[in-house]
Design a protein around this motif. Structure first.
Motif, PDB file in Angstrom:
ATOM      1  N   GLU A   1      -6.710 -12.051   4.924  1.00  0.00           N
ATOM      2  CA  GLU A   1      -6.701 -11.100   3.731  1.00  0.00           C
ATOM      3  C   GLU A   1      -6.340 -11.730   2.418  1.00  0.00           C
ATOM      4  O   GLU A   1      -7.346 -11.266   1.783  1.00  0.00           O
ATOM      5  N   VAL A   2      -5.249 -11.829   1.974  1.00  0.00           N
ATOM      6  CA  VAL A   2      -4.757 -12.203   0.468  1.00  0.00           C
ATOM      7  C   VAL A   2      -5.321 -12.820   0.423  1.00  0.00           C
ATOM      8  O   VAL A   2      -5.926 -13.215  -1.330  1.00  0.00           O
ATOM      9  N   CYS A   3      -4.805 -14.617   1.029  1.00  0.00           N
ATOM     10  CA  CYS A   3      -5.598 -15.412   0.302  1.00  0.00           C
ATOM     11  C   CYS A   3      -6.905 -15.525   0.251  1.00  0.00           C
ATOM     12  O   CYS A   3      -7.438 -16.054  -0.632  1.00  0.00           O
ATOM     13  N   ALA A   4      -7.696 -14.709   1.065  1.00  0.00           N
ATOM     14  CA  ALA A   4      -8.928 -14.884   0.856  1.00  0.00           C
ATOM     15  C   ALA A   4      -9.561 -13.650  -0.673  1.00  0.00           C
ATOM     16  O   ALA A   4     -10.118 -14.554  -1.489  1.00  0.00           O
ATOM     17  N   ALA A   5      -8.593 -13.404  -0.703  1.00  0.00           N
ATOM     18  CA  ALA A   5      -8.846 -11.884  -2.561  1.00  0.00           C
ATOM     19  C   ALA A   5      -8.143 -13.122  -3.292  1.00  0.00           C
ATOM     20  O   ALA A   5      -8.952 -12.826  -4.397  1.00  0.00           O
ATOM     21  N   ALA A   6      -7.502 -13.582  -2.885  1.00  0.00           N
ATOM     22  CA  ALA A   6      -6.741 -14.651  -3.766  1.00  0.00           C
ATOM     23  C   ALA A   6      -7.567 -15.699  -4.342  1.00  0.00           C
ATOM     24  O   ALA A   6      -7.889 -16.426  -6.441  1.00  0.00           O
ATOM     25  N   LEU A   7      -8.709 -16.231  -3.024  1.00  0.00           N
ATOM     26  CA  LEU A   7      -9.304 -17.702  -3.663  1.00  0.00           C
ATOM     27  C   LEU A   7     -11.483 -16.773  -4.611  1.00  0.00           C
ATOM     28  O   LEU A   7     -11.340 -18.242  -4.479  1.00  0.00           O
ATOM     29  N   ALA A   8     -10.908 -15.839  -4.182  1.00  0.00           N
ATOM     30  CA  ALA A   8     -12.847 -15.312  -4.316  1.00  0.00           C
ATOM     31  C   ALA A   8     -12.620 -14.815  -5.647  1.00  0.00           C
ATOM     32  O   ALA A   8     -13.669 -14.779  -6.257  1.00  0.00           O
ATOM     33  N   VAL A   9     -11.476 -15.485  -6.733  1.00  0.00           N
ATOM     34  CA  VAL A   9     -12.002 -15.245  -7.919  1.00  0.00           C
ATOM     35  C   VAL A   9     -11.947 -16.099  -8.622  1.00  0.00           C
ATOM     36  O   VAL A   9     -12.513 -17.248  -8.024  1.00  0.00           O
ATOM     37  N   ASP A  10     -12.878 -16.644  -9.936  1.00  0.00           N
ATOM     38  CA  ASP A  10     -13.623 -17.370 -10.597  1.00  0.00           C
ATOM     39  C   ASP A  10     -12.641 -18.718 -10.770  1.00  0.00           C
ATOM     40  O   ASP A  10     -12.487 -19.697 -10.611  1.00  0.00           O
ATOM     41  N   ARG A  11     -11.073 -18.516 -11.323  1.00  0.00           N
ATOM     42  CA  ARG A  11     -10.136 -19.277 -11.267  1.00  0.00           C
ATOM     43  C   ARG A  11      -9.133 -19.204 -10.519  1.00  0.00           C
ATOM     44  O   ARG A  11      -7.974 -18.578 -11.297  1.00  0.00           O
ATOM     45  N   PRO A  12      -8.439 -18.956  -9.068  1.00  0.00           N
ATOM     46  CA  PRO A  12      -7.609 -18.811  -8.673  1.00  0.00           C
ATOM     47  C   PRO A  12      -6.404 -19.202  -8.731  1.00  0.00           C
ATOM     48  O   PRO A  12      -6.150 -20.554  -9.585  1.00  0.00           O
ATOM     49  N   TRP A  13      -5.509 -18.696  -8.558  1.00  0.00           N
ATOM     50  CA  TRP A  13      -3.983 -18.999  -8.949  1.00  0.00           C
ATOM     51  C   TRP A  13      -3.203 -19.568  -7.961  1.00  0.00           C
ATOM     52  O   TRP A  13      -2.287 -19.493  -7.409  1.00  0.00           O
ATOM     53  N   VAL A  14      -3.901 -20.588  -7.328  1.00  0.00           N
ATOM     54  CA  VAL A  14      -3.341 -21.185  -6.126  1.00  0.00           C
ATOM     55  C   VAL A  14      -3.732 -22.450  -6.225  1.00  0.00           C
ATOM     56  O   VAL A  14      -5.356 -23.234  -6.144  1.00  0.00           O
ATOM     57  N   TRP A  15      -3.301 -23.454  -5.986  1.00  0.00           N
ATOM     58  CA  TRP A  15      -3.394 -24.859  -6.293  1.00  0.00           C
ATOM     59  C   TRP A  15      -3.176 -25.647  -4.671  1.00  0.00           C
ATOM     60  O   TRP A  15      -2.212 -24.771  -4.124  1.00  0.00           O
ATOM     61  N   VAL A  16      -3.765 -27.311  -4.457  1.00  0.00           N
ATOM     62  CA  VAL A  16      -3.474 -27.102  -3.098  1.00  0.00           C
ATOM     63  C   VAL A  16      -2.685 -28.361  -3.166  1.00  0.00           C
ATOM     64  O   VAL A  16      -3.312 -29.105  -4.669  1.00  0.00           O
ATOM     65  N   ALA A  17      -2.004 -28.965  -2.480  1.00  0.00           N
ATOM     66  CA  ALA A  17      -1.283 -31.423  -2.656  1.00  0.00           C
ATOM     67  C   ALA A  17      -2.718 -31.875  -1.393  1.00  0.00           C
ATOM     68  O   ALA A  17      -2.448 -30.886  -0.544  1.00  0.00           O
TER      69      ALA A  17
END
Length: 157
Positions: free
Chosen positions: A41-57
């Motif tokens: 739930e928390v990650c889906a909300a974080a990823l649903a915005v235009d420019r998420p503050w989530v980065w992956v390698a």
């Protein structure tokens, strides 16, 4: 390294769970029956915005690391704990076990720090388990210093 999106949700949640399960061995963190659902739930909300503050390698098309941060505009709950303002909050950092020690985590943190700098963050705050043999040395190498330390004794399981 890249900004994550909703297509990365399963991998991001899996890395959050891996971090929680590792921390459970060395801290008071405990996975509960609803932990995965809450992360989703928390990650889906974080990823649903235009420019998420989530980065992956990624390595060979597989997500092997994640950093999730709350920008200063969403970190007001934590900001009163430090004089520097505004503050961002680093909510999760996790690298797949087989890829640790190769600079993936440091590269992700540099990406997150750059975003925080662009947003005008004067401080970046996080929680970590002081007894975690991976966490404390890593954060120290990244320039983080403790503001306070809590020691807890939990009943044996």
């Amino acid at each position: 390294m890249r900004r994550a999106d909703l297509a990365d949700l399963d991998a991001v949640v899996a890395l959050h769970l891996a971090e929680t399960r590792y921390a459970e061995q060395v801290s008071g963190t405990a996975e509960r029956a609803n932990t995965e659902a809450l992360f989703r739930e928390v990650c889906a909300a974080a990823l649903a915005v235009d420019r998420p503050w989530v980065w992956v390698a990624e390595h060979d098309g597989e997500v092997i690391g994640v950093t999730r941060m709350e920008p200063p505009s969403e970190s007001s709950w934590f900001a009163p704990l430090v004089a520097a303002a505004p503050a961002a909050y680093l909510s999760c950092q996790s690298v797949a076990e087989r890829h640790r020690g190769g600079g993936v985590g440091a590269a992700l943190i540099r990406r997150a720090h750059a975003a925080a700098d662009r947003a005008g963050a004067a401080a970046i705050l996080l929680h970590h388990a002081a007894l975690n043999p991976l966490s404390a040395p890593f954060w120290n190498r990244c320039g983080y210093r403790p503001l306070w330390t809590n020691w807890e004794l939990s009943p044996a399981r």
